[in-house]
Design a protein around this motif. Structure first.
Motif, mmCIF file in Angstrom:
data_model
loop_
_atom_site.group_PDB
_atom_site.id
_atom_site.type_symbol
_atom_site.label_atom_id
_atom_site.label_comp_id
_atom_site.label_asym_id
_atom_site.label_seq_id
_atom_site.Cartn_x
_atom_site.Cartn_y
_atom_site.Cartn_z
ATOM 1 N N VAL A 32 59.888 -60.391 -19.416
ATOM 2 C CA VAL A 32 60.441 -59.065 -19.125
ATOM 3 C C VAL A 32 59.677 -57.929 -19.798
ATOM 4 O O VAL A 32 59.430 -56.909 -19.151
ATOM 5 C CB VAL A 32 61.950 -59.022 -19.450
ATOM 6 C CG1 VAL A 32 62.497 -57.615 -19.299
ATOM 7 C CG2 VAL A 32 62.705 -59.982 -18.537
ATOM 8 N N TYR A 59 64.514 -59.638 -11.627
ATOM 9 C CA TYR A 59 64.161 -58.790 -12.768
ATOM 10 C C TYR A 59 64.444 -57.310 -12.562
ATOM 11 O O TYR A 59 64.396 -56.540 -13.526
ATOM 12 C CB TYR A 59 62.676 -58.985 -13.118
ATOM 13 C CG TYR A 59 62.365 -60.405 -13.508
ATOM 14 C CD1 TYR A 59 62.820 -60.919 -14.709
ATOM 15 C CD2 TYR A 59 61.642 -61.247 -12.682
ATOM 16 C CE1 TYR A 59 62.558 -62.221 -15.077
ATOM 17 C CE2 TYR A 59 61.367 -62.556 -13.040
ATOM 18 C CZ TYR A 59 61.829 -63.037 -14.238
ATOM 19 O OH TYR A 59 61.574 -64.321 -14.597
ATOM 20 N N THR A 62 67.310 -55.838 -14.746
ATOM 21 C CA THR A 62 66.939 -55.750 -16.164
ATOM 22 C C THR A 62 66.043 -54.546 -16.408
ATOM 23 O O THR A 62 66.228 -53.816 -17.397
ATOM 24 C CB THR A 62 66.227 -57.045 -16.602
ATOM 25 O OG1 THR A 62 67.088 -58.157 -16.356
ATOM 26 C CG2 THR A 62 65.876 -56.999 -18.075
#
Length: 121
Positions: A32, A59, A62
């Motif tokens: 990440v 992702y 996030t």
């Protein structure tokens, strides 16, 4: 000159994206943070890549939570903490210079404190 600047941002975005994808399969290499960097670089030189990352099914949330609230998922906090403990322990167990044995655990403790002070998602 503007074309060169755009090219540099795109190369940085691609490099960060590549490291992020490698992090998916290599234990201990975070995914990440590199995707956050790729989205940031993409926003400066490759808006299509930035949009793709923000819309990514795994992702994207996030990245958006980090951008909007500087928030880190609790699961990610635990995973990061576990990796930091493993790293600090390995430095203490295996041969390493004294400076590394002192500085690395102290640095990782500071990072862990910073991570846990971020809001939860």
């Amino acid at each position: 000159m503007a074309g060169l600047v755009t090219l540099v941002w795109r190369l940085l975005a691609l490099g960060a994206l590549a490291l992020g994808f490698i992090g998916v399969v290599v234990p201990g290499l975070p995914t990440v943070p590199f995707l956050l960097l790729a989205a940031w670089c993409g926003g400066r030189g490759w808006p299509a890549m930035e949009r793709w990352l923000l819309a990514h099914p795994r992702y994207g949330d996030t990245i958006r939570h980090w951008r909007e609230h500087r928030a880190i998922p609790r699961k990610a906090k635990w995973a990061a903490s576990a990796m930091m403990v493993l790293s600090a322990t390995s430095v203490l167990v295996f041969p390493a210079p004294v400076a590394v044995r002192v500085i690395l655990p102290a640095f990782l403790l500071c990072v862990a404190i910073w991570v846990w002070r971020r809001p939860d998602v």
